[in-house]
Design a protein around this motif. Structure first.
Motif, PDB file in Angstrom:
ATOM      1  N   MET A   1       0.834  -1.192   0.000  1.00 33.05           N
ATOM      2  CA  MET A   1       0.000   0.000   0.000  1.00 33.05           C
ATOM      3  C   MET A   1       0.874   1.248   0.000  1.00 33.05           C
ATOM      4  O   MET A   1       0.653   2.137  -0.778  1.00 33.05           O
ATOM      5  N   GLY A   2       1.800   1.361   0.955  1.00 33.14           N
ATOM      6  CA  GLY A   2       2.765   2.453   0.972  1.00 33.14           C
ATOM      7  C   GLY A   2       2.162   3.834   0.889  1.00 33.14           C
ATOM      8  O   GLY A   2       1.714   4.385   1.871  1.00 33.14           O
ATOM      9  N   LYS A   3       2.142   4.395  -0.309  1.00 33.04           N
ATOM     10  CA  LYS A   3       1.776   5.795  -0.500  1.00 33.04           C
ATOM     11  C   LYS A   3       0.279   6.049  -0.399  1.00 33.04           C
ATOM     12  O   LYS A   3      -0.159   7.179  -0.420  1.00 33.04           O
ATOM     13  N   LEU A   4      -0.526   5.015  -0.283  1.00 35.53           N
ATOM     14  CA  LEU A   4      -1.974   5.165  -0.112  1.00 35.53           C
ATOM     15  C   LEU A   4      -2.404   4.772   1.300  1.00 35.53           C
ATOM     16  O   LEU A   4      -3.587   4.630   1.565  1.00 35.53           O
ATOM     17  N   GLU A   5      -1.434   4.617   2.229  1.00 36.25           N
ATOM     18  CA  GLU A   5      -1.732   4.046   3.539  1.00 36.25           C
ATOM     19  C   GLU A   5      -2.717   4.870   4.369  1.00 36.25           C
ATOM     20  O   GLU A   5      -3.399   4.315   5.227  1.00 36.25           O
ATOM     21  N   PHE A   6      -2.834   6.156   4.147  1.00 33.64           N
ATOM     22  CA  PHE A   6      -3.744   6.977   4.956  1.00 33.64           C
ATOM     23  C   PHE A   6      -5.111   7.122   4.310  1.00 33.64           C
ATOM     24  O   PHE A   6      -5.956   7.847   4.804  1.00 33.64           O
ATOM     25  N   TRP A   7      -5.316   6.457   3.192  1.00 40.01           N
ATOM     26  CA  TRP A   7      -6.561   6.584   2.431  1.00 40.01           C
ATOM     27  C   TRP A   7      -7.349   5.287   2.466  1.00 40.01           C
ATOM     28  O   TRP A   7      -6.783   4.204   2.360  1.00 40.01           O
ATOM     29  N   GLU A   8      -8.662   5.416   2.579  1.00 38.89           N
ATOM     30  CA  GLU A   8      -9.575   4.296   2.403  1.00 38.89           C
ATOM     31  C   GLU A   8      -9.982   4.304   0.935  1.00 38.89           C
ATOM     32  O   GLU A   8     -10.482   5.312   0.436  1.00 38.89           O
ATOM     33  N   LEU A   9      -9.739   3.208   0.241  1.00 38.62           N
ATOM     34  CA  LEU A   9     -10.063   3.133  -1.184  1.00 38.62           C
ATOM     35  C   LEU A   9     -11.519   2.718  -1.330  1.00 38.62           C
ATOM     36  O   LEU A   9     -11.868   1.560  -1.128  1.00 38.62           O
ATOM     37  N   ILE A  10     -12.378   3.676  -1.667  1.00 40.60           N
ATOM     38  CA  ILE A  10     -13.816   3.443  -1.781  1.00 40.60           C
ATOM     39  C   ILE A  10     -14.117   2.677  -3.060  1.00 40.60           C
ATOM     40  O   ILE A  10     -14.862   1.707  -3.062  1.00 40.60           O
ATOM     41  N   VAL A  11     -13.559   3.138  -4.164  1.00 40.57           N
ATOM     42  CA  VAL A  11     -13.660   2.474  -5.463  1.00 40.57           C
ATOM     43  C   VAL A  11     -12.252   2.476  -6.040  1.00 40.57           C
ATOM     44  O   VAL A  11     -11.604   3.513  -6.084  1.00 40.57           O
ATOM     45  N   ASN A  12     -11.801   1.324  -6.498  1.00 37.53           N
ATOM     46  CA  ASN A  12     -10.424   1.203  -6.975  1.00 37.53           C
ATOM     47  C   ASN A  12     -10.460   0.476  -8.321  1.00 37.53           C
ATOM     48  O   ASN A  12      -9.912  -0.604  -8.483  1.00 37.53           O
ATOM     49  N   GLY A  13     -11.140   1.104  -9.294  1.00 39.47           N
ATOM     50  CA  GLY A  13     -11.420   0.446 -10.563  1.00 39.47           C
ATOM     51  C   GLY A  13     -10.281   0.514 -11.570  1.00 39.47           C
ATOM     52  O   GLY A  13      -9.249   1.148 -11.356  1.00 39.47           O
ATOM     53  N   GLY A  14     -10.516  -0.149 -12.697  1.00 38.57           N
ATOM     54  CA  GLY A  14      -9.537  -0.146 -13.784  1.00 38.57           C
ATOM     55  C   GLY A  14      -8.211  -0.717 -13.325  1.00 38.57           C
ATOM     56  O   GLY A  14      -8.150  -1.781 -12.721  1.00 38.57           O
ATOM     57  N   ASN A  15      -7.141   0.023 -13.600  1.00 36.96           N
ATOM     58  CA  ASN A  15      -5.810  -0.382 -13.139  1.00 36.96           C
ATOM     59  C   ASN A  15      -5.506   0.158 -11.745  1.00 36.96           C
ATOM     60  O   ASN A  15      -4.355   0.134 -11.303  1.00 36.96           O
ATOM     61  N   GLU A  16      -6.518   0.676 -11.075  1.00 37.95           N
ATOM     62  CA  GLU A  16      -6.450   1.152  -9.694  1.00 37.95           C
ATOM     63  C   GLU A  16      -5.651   2.448  -9.561  1.00 37.95           C
ATOM     64  O   GLU A  16      -5.114   2.968 -10.522  1.00 37.95           O
ATOM     65  N   TRP A  17      -5.636   2.991  -8.346  1.00 36.95           N
ATOM     66  CA  TRP A  17      -4.889   4.205  -8.055  1.00 36.95           C
ATOM     67  C   TRP A  17      -3.395   3.968  -8.247  1.00 36.95           C
ATOM     68  O   TRP A  17      -2.898   2.875  -7.999  1.00 36.95           O
ATOM     69  N   LYS A  18      -2.686   5.031  -8.628  1.00 33.96           N
ATOM     70  CA  LYS A  18      -1.236   4.960  -8.763  1.00 33.96           C
ATOM     71  C   LYS A  18      -0.644   6.303  -8.350  1.00 33.96           C
ATOM     72  O   LYS A  18      -1.226   7.352  -8.612  1.00 33.96           O
ATOM     73  N   VAL A  19       0.530   6.265  -7.708  1.00 36.37           N
ATOM     74  CA  VAL A  19       1.261   7.486  -7.362  1.00 36.37           C
ATOM     75  C   VAL A  19       2.332   7.688  -8.418  1.00 36.37           C
ATOM     76  O   VAL A  19       3.096   6.766  -8.727  1.00 36.37           O
ATOM     77  N   GLU A  20       2.377   8.906  -9.004  1.00 39.80           N
ATOM     78  CA  GLU A  20       3.351   9.217 -10.051  1.00 39.80           C
ATOM     79  C   GLU A  20       4.088  10.503  -9.706  1.00 39.80           C
ATOM     80  O   GLU A  20       3.623  11.320  -8.913  1.00 39.80           O
ATOM     81  N   ASP A  21       5.251  10.691 -10.354  1.00 38.71           N
ATOM     82  CA  ASP A  21       6.054  11.896 -10.170  1.00 38.71           C
ATOM     83  C   ASP A  21       5.571  13.006 -11.104  1.00 38.71           C
ATOM     84  O   ASP A  21       5.195  12.747 -12.251  1.00 38.71           O
ATOM     85  N   MET A  22       5.624  14.251 -10.622  1.00 37.33           N
ATOM     86  CA  MET A  22       5.297  15.427 -11.434  1.00 37.33           C
ATOM     87  C   MET A  22       6.306  15.559 -12.559  1.00 37.33           C
ATOM     88  O   MET A  22       7.472  15.273 -12.335  1.00 37.33           O
ATOM     89  N   PRO A  23       6.006  16.058 -13.723  1.00 38.54           N
ATOM     90  CA  PRO A  23       4.642  16.338 -14.196  1.00 38.54           C
ATOM     91  C   PRO A  23       3.978  15.114 -14.798  1.00 38.54           C
ATOM     92  O   PRO A  23       2.793  15.153 -15.104  1.00 38.54           O
ATOM     93  N   GLY A  24       4.692  14.005 -14.980  1.00 35.04           N
ATOM     94  CA  GLY A  24       4.122  12.782 -15.532  1.00 35.04           C
ATOM     95  C   GLY A  24       3.980  12.855 -17.040  1.00 35.04           C
ATOM     96  O   GLY A  24       4.157  13.905 -17.661  1.00 35.04           O
ATOM     97  N   ASP A  25       3.659  11.706 -17.642  1.00 34.83           N
ATOM     98  CA  ASP A  25       3.450  11.654 -19.092  1.00 34.83           C
ATOM     99  C   ASP A  25       2.286  12.558 -19.482  1.00 34.83           C
ATOM    100  O   ASP A  25       1.234  12.525 -18.840  1.00 34.83           O
ATOM    101  N   CYS A  26       2.487  13.344 -20.526  1.00 35.72           N
ATOM    102  CA  CYS A  26       1.433  14.243 -21.031  1.00 35.72           C
ATOM    103  C   CYS A  26       0.854  15.083 -19.907  1.00 35.72           C
ATOM    104  O   CYS A  26      -0.353  15.318 -19.840  1.00 35.72           O
ATOM    105  N   GLY A  27       1.722  15.540 -18.992  1.00 39.03           N
ATOM    106  CA  GLY A  27       1.268  16.237 -17.803  1.00 39.03           C
ATOM    107  C   GLY A  27       1.496  17.731 -17.846  1.00 39.03           C
ATOM    108  O   GLY A  27       1.890  18.303 -18.861  1.00 39.03           O
ATOM    109  N   HIS A  28       1.233  18.344 -16.707  1.00 41.90           N
ATOM    110  CA  HIS A  28       1.331  19.798 -16.552  1.00 41.90           C
ATOM    111  C   HIS A  28       2.190  20.096 -15.328  1.00 41.90           C
ATOM    112  O   HIS A  28       2.109  19.390 -14.323  1.00 41.90           O
TER     113      HIS A  28
END
Length: 165
Positions: free
Chosen positions: A1-28
Motif C-alpha cells: 500500500m505504501g503511498k496510499l496508507e492513509f486513504w480508504e479506497l472506496i472504489v479502486n477500478g480499472g488499473n487502480e490508483w497509482k502514485v506518479e512523479d510530477m509532471p508525468g506523461d502528457c502532464g502539466h
C-alpha cells in the motif's frame, strides 16, 4: 500500500490508483513548490477517502462547538491526450458520524481537445454549521473518459483540510 496508507479506497477500478512523479506523461507543471507527486486514476472510477477524527487530532469539544471555519482544498488536472472526470465531497460529521453539512463539487469533465486541462484548485469553506462537529470526511477521485488501460484519468494532489481555531 505504501503511498496510499492513509486513504480508504472506496472504489479502486480499472488499473487502480497509482502514485506518479510530477509532471508525468502528457502532464502539466504544478504551481506549488515542494509538491512532487500526484495520485493518478484509471479507466474505471477511482475514489478514495480520509476520515479525520478531530478529537484525536487534539481539538477540544469547546473549540469544535465554537464552529470554527473549516476549509477543504484540492488540486486536480487532466492529461494532454485524454479527457477525465473529477469529483470531491467533504462532510462534517457529529460524534455518531451523522451528517451535519456536506459540500459536493460540481461534477467536472475535462477535455484536452477543447480546453486547458492544467492544474485547477477547488476550495470550500464551511461556516455557521452548528455545534457538534467531531469528524470530517474528505473524498475525491474520478476516471478517464476514453476507457484506456493504464492511468489516463484525473490526477489529484495537494489535498488539505484546515480547521481555523
Amino acid at each position: 500500500m505504501g503511498k496510499l496508507e492513509f486513504w480508504e479506497l472506496i472504489v479502486n477500478g480499472g488499473n487502480e490508483w497509482k502514485v506518479e512523479d510530477m509532471p508525468g506523461d502528457c502532464g502539466h507543471d504544478f504551481c506549488l513548490e515542494g509538491v512532487t507527486k500526484y495520485f493518478a486514476t484509471s479507466f474505471e472510477p477511482c475514489i478514495k477517502r480520509q476520515v479525520i477524527d478531530l478529537l484525536a487530532e487534539g481539538y477540544s469539544d469547546d473549540e469544535l462547538d465554537a464552529q470554527p471555519a473549516v476549509t477543504a482544498e484540492d488540486w486536480y488536472c487532466g492529461r494532454t491526450d485524454c479527457g477525465c472526470t473529477y469529483q470531491m465531497t467533504v462532510c462534517l460529521l457529529d460524534n455518531d458520524c451523522e451528517l451535519i453539512q456536506e459540500f459536493k463539487s460540481e461534477p467536472v469533465t475535462l477535455d484536452p481537445e477543447s480546453e486547458d486541462c492544467s492544474w485547477r484548485k477547488v476550495t470550500h469553506t464551511f461556516s455557521n454549521y452548528g455545534p457538534g462537529m467531531r469528524f470530517i470526511t474528505f473524498e475525491h477521485g474520478g476516471n478517464d473518459t476514453k476507457f484506456w488501460e493504464g492511468w489516463f484519468g484525473v490526477r489529484v494532489t495537494g489535498s488539505s483540510v484546515t480547521v481555523e481555531v
